[in-house]
Design an enzyme around this catalytic site. Structure first.
Site, PDB file in Angstrom:
ATOM      1  N   ASP A 299       0.804  -1.232   0.000  1.00 25.25           N
ATOM      2  CA  ASP A 299       0.000   0.000   0.000  1.00 25.25           C
ATOM      3  C   ASP A 299       0.834   1.278   0.000  1.00 25.25           C
ATOM      4  O   ASP A 299       1.956   1.317   0.489  1.00 25.25           O
ATOM      5  CB  ASP A 299      -0.968   0.015   1.198  1.00 25.25           C
ATOM      6  CG  ASP A 299      -0.263  -0.215   2.537  1.00 25.25           C
ATOM      7  OD1 ASP A 299       0.667  -1.049   2.600  1.00 25.25           O
ATOM      8  OD2 ASP A 299      -0.630   0.453   3.522  1.00 25.25           O
TER       9      ASP A 299
ATOM     10  N   GLU B 136      -1.020  -2.160   4.919  1.00 25.29           N
ATOM     11  CA  GLU B 136      -0.219  -2.250   6.155  1.00 25.29           C
ATOM     12  C   GLU B 136      -0.417  -1.024   7.024  1.00 25.29           C
ATOM     13  O   GLU B 136      -0.455  -1.120   8.243  1.00 25.29           O
ATOM     14  CB  GLU B 136       1.270  -2.402   5.806  1.00 25.29           C
ATOM     15  CG  GLU B 136       2.168  -2.634   7.014  1.00 25.29           C
ATOM     16  CD  GLU B 136       2.481  -1.391   7.832  1.00 25.29           C
ATOM     17  OE1 GLU B 136       2.580  -1.507   9.063  1.00 25.29           O
ATOM     18  OE2 GLU B 136       2.599  -0.302   7.272  1.00 25.29           O
TER      19      GLU B 136
END
Ligand SMILES: [Zn+2]
Ligand SMILES: [Zn+2]
Length: 402
Positions: free
Chosen positions: A79, A137
């Protein structure tokens, strides 16, 4: 095997950097990693891995070794962050307001190349490698993956993961035992007084003066409530009160984080949050204030397993052989949801330095000018591959003949 890992990584370095730059140009926020996950999924299928999806954009690739053995999970996060990139790089983000400012583009590409090298040598692998490409995350998706069964089918025996770090110089690697990343607790504290005229303070209860006491006295947790060996960082990030110079407001709103390098909720005698609230309530009583305290708990501390860390350090010794690179200690108060996996099975989260002032890659993580020294990517791949081999095959690769 033993095959020459260094040479193979070198041969694949252009592909590695091209992948990283492509992900960097097309960053995606947590749970929206559709393009990234699609590329990863196709790539792993192309390597002949068994590929599945989890939690939407999560991708899992299973590499079955030619010989029976343990199952090692390797994890990378995919991400990006809601930041407007300011690097001016030719491969800067093409998506306004979204940027890979934590290095997860590097993590994803390193693990893809590691999967390629390990899959080329699958026949000699003793056991399986489960490559887990994790979404989101930054908002703690690891726990969702654990709950969705990422540690099962096949069940994982150990886990390893890495983070590129601009807090460490290029050429450094760290894989310490014990706590390496912090537990993060976010608080929202409202102090309630009684509003009034600043000319008549005796008829009011001034929450601003009370807030000053609370802010200062809470720092005693770090120096007087815990052993100096127990690292804690208590920082206020937001304070709001009042509307005019001559009005005593009726409340002050404070927000901040309380981080620690241990799992506070497992240690009742050390329970940090009780200490925090005792001090708040004492100061509030002294100032005739009332308070409201809300906690949001993020991930626990990342605490590395001694045995798995020793395996990674032994792999790192091979990786740095014949170079000027070094193994160094490194601990940070940043949080990481990798702990959710390493709470389930023995695991190690290790770091690869990417700071290089000459290349302007020493900005902190989450900064609009954040960038990495791409020389660190090859080091990361070599570490993934060598650590996996050390764990599964128990072989020491790349060791010069004695
Ligand atoms: Zn981050
Ligand atoms: Zn990160």
């Amino acid at each position: 095997m033993p095959f020459d890992i260094k040479t193979r990584v070198k041969e694949l370095e252009d592909e590695l950097i091209a992948l990283r730059r492509d992900f960097h140009m097309h960053p995606e926020l947590g749970m929206e990693e559709h393009r990234t996950a699609g590329i990863v999924e196709d790539y792993l299928k192309g390597l002949g891995l068994e590929v599945s999806r989890m939690c939407g954009t999560g991708v899992i690739g299973l590499l079955k070794g030619g010989q029976p053995g343990k199952t090692l999970m390797l994890r990378a996060d995919m991400d990006a962050l809601p930041i407007q990139e300011a690097t001016g790089l030719e491969f800067a983000s093409k998506t306004p307001g979204v940027m890979h400012a934590c290095g997860h583009d590097g993590h994803t590409s390193m693990m893809m190349i590691a999967a390629k090298i390990l899959s080329e040598n699958r026949e000699s692998l003793k056991g399986d490698v489960k490559f887990v490409f994790q979404p989101n995350e930054e908002n703690g998706c690891a726990l969702d993956m654990v709950e969705a069964g990422v540690m099962q089918n096949p069940s994982v025996d150990a886990v390893m993961g890495t983070h590129l770090m601009t807090g460490m110089r290029i050429g450094t690697i760290s894989a310490d035992d014990g706590p390496v990343m912090a537990e993060a607790n976010v608080f929202r504290l409202t102090l309630k007084g009684l509003g009034g005229h600043t000319a008549v303070p005796e008829d009011a209860v001034d929450p601003i003066l009370g807030a000053a006491g609370v802010i200062q006295q809470l720092q005693a947790i770090q120096t007087r409530e815990l052993s100096p060996h127990k690292a804690v960082a208590l920082v206020f990030g937001s304070i709001h009160a009042g509307t005019a110079a001559n009005i005593i407001p009726d409340k002050v709103e404070l927000q901040g984080t309380l981080r620690c390098l241990f799992n506070s909720k497992k240690e009742p005698g050390e329970y940090l949050l009780d200490r925090f609230e005792r001090i708040v309530s004492g100061i509030c009583a002294a100032h005739r204030m009332e308070y409201q305290l809300e906690w949001t708990f993020h991930d626990p501390a990342v605490i590395n397993d001694a045995e798995i860390s020793a395996i990674v350090r032994s792999a790192a010794t091979d990786v740095i052989a014949g170079t000027d690179n070094k193994i160094v200690p490194y601990v940070t108060m940043i949080g990481e949801d990798f702990c959710r996996f390493s709470q389930e099975v023995p695991g190690t989260f290790y770091f690869v330095g990417v700071a290089n002032p000459e290349k302007k890659t020493d900005f902190p993580h989450h900064h609009p000018s954040f960038d990495i020294d791409e020389d660190g990517l090859a080091i990361g791949v070599e570490l993934h591959v060598t650590s996996a081999l050390h764990y599964l095959n128990g072989q020491l690769q790349n060791r010069p003949a004695e």
